[in-house]
Design an enzyme around this catalytic site. Structure first.
Site, mmCIF file in Angstrom:
data_model
loop_
_atom_site.group_PDB
_atom_site.id
_atom_site.type_symbol
_atom_site.label_atom_id
_atom_site.label_comp_id
_atom_site.label_asym_id
_atom_site.label_seq_id
_atom_site.Cartn_x
_atom_site.Cartn_y
_atom_site.Cartn_z
ATOM 1 C CE LYS A 101 -61.847 -59.802 -59.692
ATOM 2 N NZ LYS A 101 -60.427 -59.800 -60.051
ATOM 3 N NE ARG A 137 -60.454 -53.517 -58.387
ATOM 4 C CZ ARG A 137 -60.969 -54.106 -59.473
ATOM 5 N NH1 ARG A 137 -62.258 -54.256 -59.604
ATOM 6 N NH2 ARG A 137 -60.179 -54.542 -60.420
ATOM 7 N NE ARG A 176 -58.548 -59.626 -69.193
ATOM 8 C CZ ARG A 176 -58.990 -59.399 -67.947
ATOM 9 N NH1 ARG A 176 -59.730 -60.279 -67.336
ATOM 10 N NH2 ARG A 176 -58.666 -58.288 -67.314
ATOM 11 N NE ARG A 178 -59.945 -54.728 -69.041
ATOM 12 C CZ ARG A 178 -60.232 -55.178 -67.828
ATOM 13 N NH1 ARG A 178 -61.089 -56.173 -67.673
ATOM 14 N NH2 ARG A 178 -59.663 -54.639 -66.775
ATOM 15 N NE ARG A 193 -55.783 -53.990 -64.359
ATOM 16 C CZ ARG A 193 -56.026 -54.879 -65.318
ATOM 17 N NH1 ARG A 193 -55.239 -54.937 -66.389
ATOM 18 N NH2 ARG A 193 -57.048 -55.703 -65.218
HETATM 19 P P1 AMP Z 1 -61.766 -54.855 -63.624
HETATM 20 O O1 AMP Z 1 -62.559 -55.017 -64.877
HETATM 21 O O2 AMP Z 1 -62.479 -55.371 -62.404
HETATM 22 O O3 AMP Z 1 -60.367 -55.394 -63.747
HETATM 23 O O4 AMP Z 1 -61.616 -53.288 -63.376
HETATM 24 C C1 AMP Z 1 -60.944 -52.461 -64.304
HETATM 25 C C2 AMP Z 1 -60.607 -51.129 -63.643
HETATM 26 O O5 AMP Z 1 -61.820 -50.474 -63.256
HETATM 27 C C3 AMP Z 1 -59.788 -51.208 -62.365
HETATM 28 O O6 AMP Z 1 -58.401 -51.297 -62.613
HETATM 29 C C4 AMP Z 1 -60.167 -49.910 -61.678
HETATM 30 O O7 AMP Z 1 -59.511 -48.807 -62.280
HETATM 31 C C5 AMP Z 1 -61.645 -49.786 -62.021
HETATM 32 N N1 AMP Z 1 -62.503 -50.446 -61.008
HETATM 33 C C6 AMP Z 1 -63.312 -51.537 -61.202
HETATM 34 N N2 AMP Z 1 -63.962 -51.864 -60.081
HETATM 35 C C7 AMP Z 1 -63.551 -50.970 -59.135
HETATM 36 C C8 AMP Z 1 -63.837 -50.793 -57.749
HETATM 37 N N3 AMP Z 1 -64.684 -51.607 -57.094
HETATM 38 N N4 AMP Z 1 -63.228 -49.756 -57.098
HETATM 39 C C9 AMP Z 1 -62.392 -48.925 -57.731
HETATM 40 N N5 AMP Z 1 -62.050 -49.044 -59.027
HETATM 41 C C10 AMP Z 1 -62.622 -50.047 -59.735
#
Ligand code: AMP
Length: 189
Positions: free
Chosen positions: A14, A89, A128, A134, A146
């Site tokens: 994404k 989400r 990654r 991360r 996740r």
């Molecule tokens: P991402 O960078 O999108 O993979 O997000 C990393 C982490 O941030 C996720 O595993 C969640 O813990 C949190 N997170 C990001 N976006 C959301 C969302 N829309 N709702 C809830 N948690 C989120």
């Protein structure tokens, strides 16, 4: 305004594909993961509270991410449109986003959902994790958590947009360029 949701499990690509859409369509990128990581880096209370959940591979509460998106939408009234990456989400987030956009006289035009097999996701995220720094990309157990959260709480969001006639599903395997071509075709359809 043109508003797109880029959708898919962690590791679907994404963030990578968002960069091409920004380049070509001049849209504003709203990634809740990036916004949360900025809060953590700035040492805010919100960031501190979110960090333990993120490190455990769990979603942060809906109110937290909805609040962040609301403030970004309000502070960018003249944007050509938005790419939502990693948001919504949950169904509650999707509902809140519809309400927020309605208040701005606009709506989501299309959700592009990228399908990638589970093992490929795990391989991509571990790769990654070698240089992203991360913590949640470095541990197989956290990555699996996740993906679990995605299957349980996030995958149903695709049906929310399907029911609105806005879902476009594409194959998320192949070169970055070939996947982007599929996204362009989906956006134009
Ligand atoms: P991402 O960078 O999108 O993979 O997000 C990393 C982490 O941030 C996720 O595993 C969640 O813990 C949190 N997170 C990001 N976006 C959301 C969302 N829309 N709702 C809830 N948690 C989120």
């Amino acid at each position: 305004m043109v508003n797109l949701v880029l959708f898919g499990p962690p590791g679907a690509g994404k963030g990578t594909q968002s960069q091409y859409l920004i380049r070509d369509m001049g849209l504003l990128h709203l990634s809740t993961g990036d916004l949360l990581r900025s809060e953590i880096a700035a040492g805010t209370k919100l960031g501190l509270e979110a960090k333990s959940l993120m490190d455990a591979g769990l979603l942060v509460p809906d109110e937290v991410v909805i609040g962040m998106i609301k403030s970004k939408l309000q502070s960018n009234p003249n944007a050509a449109g938005f790419i939502f990456d990693g948001f919504p989400r949950t169904i509650a987030q999707a509902d809140a986003l519809d309400t927020l956009l309605l208040g701005l006289g606009t709506s989501i035009h299309c959700m592009i959902s990228m399908a990638v097999p589970r093992q490929e996701l795990i391989d991509r995220l571990l790769l990654r994790g070698q240089d992203s720094g991360r913590a949640d990309d470095q541990d197989r157990g956290i990555i699996e958590q996740r993906i679990e959260e995605y299957m349980l709480k996030t995958a149903p969001v695709a049906d929310y947009y399907r029911n609105q006639g806005k879902l476009q599903e594409i194959d998320g395997l192949g070169t970055i360029q070939s996947i982007y071509q599929r996204i362009q075709a989906a956006v134009n359809a």
